[in-house]
Design a protein around this motif. Sequence first.
Motif, PDB file in Angstrom:
ATOM      1  N   ARG A 128      -5.591  -0.211  -3.346  1.00  0.00           N
ATOM      2  CA  ARG A 128      -4.655  -0.807  -2.397  1.00  0.00           C
ATOM      3  C   ARG A 128      -4.761  -2.335  -2.508  1.00  0.00           C
ATOM      4  NH1 ARG A 128      -3.215   3.470  -3.207  1.00  0.00           N
ATOM      5  NH2 ARG A 128      -3.002   5.258  -1.793  1.00  0.00           N
ATOM      6  N   GLN A 129      -3.897  -3.038  -1.797  1.00  0.00           N
ATOM      7  CA  GLN A 129      -3.828  -4.488  -1.925  1.00  0.00           C
ATOM      8  C   GLN A 129      -5.184  -5.148  -1.704  1.00  0.00           C
ATOM      9  OE1 GLN A 129      -2.428  -7.787   1.038  1.00  0.00           O
ATOM     10  NE2 GLN A 129      -0.558  -6.795   0.281  1.00  0.00           N
ATOM     11  N   GLU A 130      -5.889  -4.738  -0.669  1.00  0.00           N
ATOM     12  CA  GLU A 130      -7.178  -5.364  -0.351  1.00  0.00           C
ATOM     13  C   GLU A 130      -8.166  -5.199  -1.499  1.00  0.00           C
ATOM     14  OE1 GLU A 130     -10.588  -5.356   3.191  1.00  0.00           O
ATOM     15  OE2 GLU A 130      -8.982  -3.855   3.198  1.00  0.00           O
ATOM     16  N   ARG A 131      -8.211  -4.025  -2.080  1.00  0.00           N
ATOM     17  CA  ARG A 131      -9.114  -3.768  -3.212  1.00  0.00           C
ATOM     18  C   ARG A 131      -8.729  -4.650  -4.401  1.00  0.00           C
ATOM     19  NH1 ARG A 131     -13.170  -2.471  -6.749  1.00  0.00           N
ATOM     20  NH2 ARG A 131     -12.519  -1.065  -8.399  1.00  0.00           N
ATOM     21  N   THR A 147       0.933 -10.825  -2.133  1.00  0.00           N
ATOM     22  CA  THR A 147      -0.171 -10.608  -3.071  1.00  0.00           C
ATOM     23  C   THR A 147      -0.105 -11.608  -4.229  1.00  0.00           C
ATOM     24  OG1 THR A 147      -0.074  -8.252  -2.524  1.00  0.00           O
ATOM     25  CG2 THR A 147      -1.370  -8.863  -4.444  1.00  0.00           C
ATOM     26  N   ASP A 182       0.826  -1.213   0.000  1.00  0.00           N
ATOM     27  CA  ASP A 182       0.000   0.000   0.000  1.00  0.00           C
ATOM     28  C   ASP A 182       0.858   1.260   0.000  1.00  0.00           C
ATOM     29  OD1 ASP A 182      -2.149  -1.670   0.039  1.00  0.00           O
ATOM     30  OD2 ASP A 182      -2.780  -1.199   2.097  1.00  0.00           O
ATOM     31  N   GLU A 200      -1.355 -14.907  -3.053  1.00  0.00           N
ATOM     32  CA  GLU A 200      -2.815 -14.905  -2.879  1.00  0.00           C
ATOM     33  C   GLU A 200      -3.536 -14.881  -4.230  1.00  0.00           C
ATOM     34  OE1 GLU A 200      -4.785 -14.892   0.078  1.00  0.00           O
ATOM     35  OE2 GLU A 200      -2.869 -15.618   0.853  1.00  0.00           O
ATOM     36  N   GLY A 260      -9.638  -8.219  -3.791  1.00  0.00           N
ATOM     37  CA  GLY A 260     -11.098  -8.315  -3.807  1.00  0.00           C
ATOM     38  C   GLY A 260     -11.642  -8.465  -5.220  1.00  0.00           C
TER      39      GLY A 260
END
Length: 496
Positions: free
Chosen positions: A282-285, A324, A271, A327, A288
């Motif tokens: 960001r990474q989560e987005r 990332t 991030d 994942e 997702g």
Amino acid sequence: MSAKTYEVRTYGCQMNVHDSERLSGLLEDAGYVRAPEGADGDADVVVFNTCAVRENADNKLYGNLGRLAPMKTRRPGMQIAVGGCLAQKDRDTIVTRAPWVDVVFGTHNIGKLPVLLERARVQEEAQVEIAESLEAFPSTLPTRRESAYAAWVSISVGCNNTCTFCIVPALRGKEKDRRPGDILAEIEALVAEGVSEITLLGQNVNAYGSDIGDREAFSKLLRACGAIEGLERVRFTSPHPRDFTDDVIAAMAETPNVMPQLHMPLQSGSDTVLKAMRRSYRQERFLGIIEKVRAAIPHAAISTDIIVGFPGETEEDFEQTMHTVREARFANAFTFQYSKRPGTPAATMDGQIPKEVVQDRYMRLVALQEEISWEENKKQVGRTLEVMVAEGEGRKDGATHRLSGRAPDNRLVHFTRPDAGVRPGDVVTVEITYAAPHHLLAEGAVQAVRRTRSGDAWEKRNAAEAVKPAGVMLGLPGIGAPAPLPAAAAPGCGCD
């Protein structure tokens, strides 16, 4: 008197490859014929379509220009033109450093090339013309498409982002969208000519609609492609995570001819680095989006772009990228070592990473992605796939007595040559028997061969090319194949 010959040398992304198809079309419209394969500058006109993104792009250009200087001296009337992003950037220095260049033109006025060449010939002096805004959308220009069965279709040019590592927006300008009706009309015309696969192309392809005021314009365009009879495969490159919305995922999943493939540039998993890059996610987005795509399209193959060693990147930041990648489980990744690009904010940032550190991180990332690519490819073993036969994709096909093509998810498949005649653009049904990190093998007999209108178009074009005067070739350079994402031309300039 024999017709004058031309050679176009292309560097960079698919946008440049598509522009080069237009440059070739313009020159053939003006009466030139393509120089034989391997001419290596032995042509009446040599055009360099340049890229400003890659490291040392200018040194490579001037080195190539230097090698042509003595050839031009020996060949009266020979002309050299330089276009593309580097020409847009270095407009004032190219003719100074290489005074034997006849024409310099930019990304916005490729349609002027024949006129500029003639003006340079008549006036006997270099012509430098760089338009600051788009004069004509490239797709309205004549074209010499490299493939009879697959085609690029540009839906927008330019980019509204301000990524700190990228100079493309400064050279290609703000995003300008084509009218949907014009895009669909071009696709329908291509299909009528025998094309069965198209790749929608844009610097930031899924931002399409921002210029015409419709936030769902891209998903609507994908669905409209689904209604075109005879269009078997639709791809697009390159999207931006910021603009990747649920309506696009739904359109991909619900439109049968939109292929289960997605190229989604990550650039970094940290991030902190994403913020320094001015990437608006960001990474989560990002993860997702990947999760939603896989839920809607379970067999989707997802690829990406990653930059290693961006200024200020710490070991912890790099580990976030590695996390990332683990994942996301990309089918493949275009990985780049960060290098300064003059004119970008990142070039003057503090915290430039030593070369040896960047190299070490790069090798670790490549090793991880290689492992994941192989594991993901092994999951394809035992599957029965429809493969569109390609031209020039398998370098060892002659020695192995195989042919090559692309699966719906764009994986490269080498398969046993069938007894029945098969042509580029035809479709074969095969069972995958072996997986390598970068390709699949179907070692058994081909289960079915479907001869297609695209194969007919390839055959017709091949026959027509065979009776043309010497100097014109049919050939599909690896960089010019619309269906794959070639290593030599990373999607979207590698900067989306």
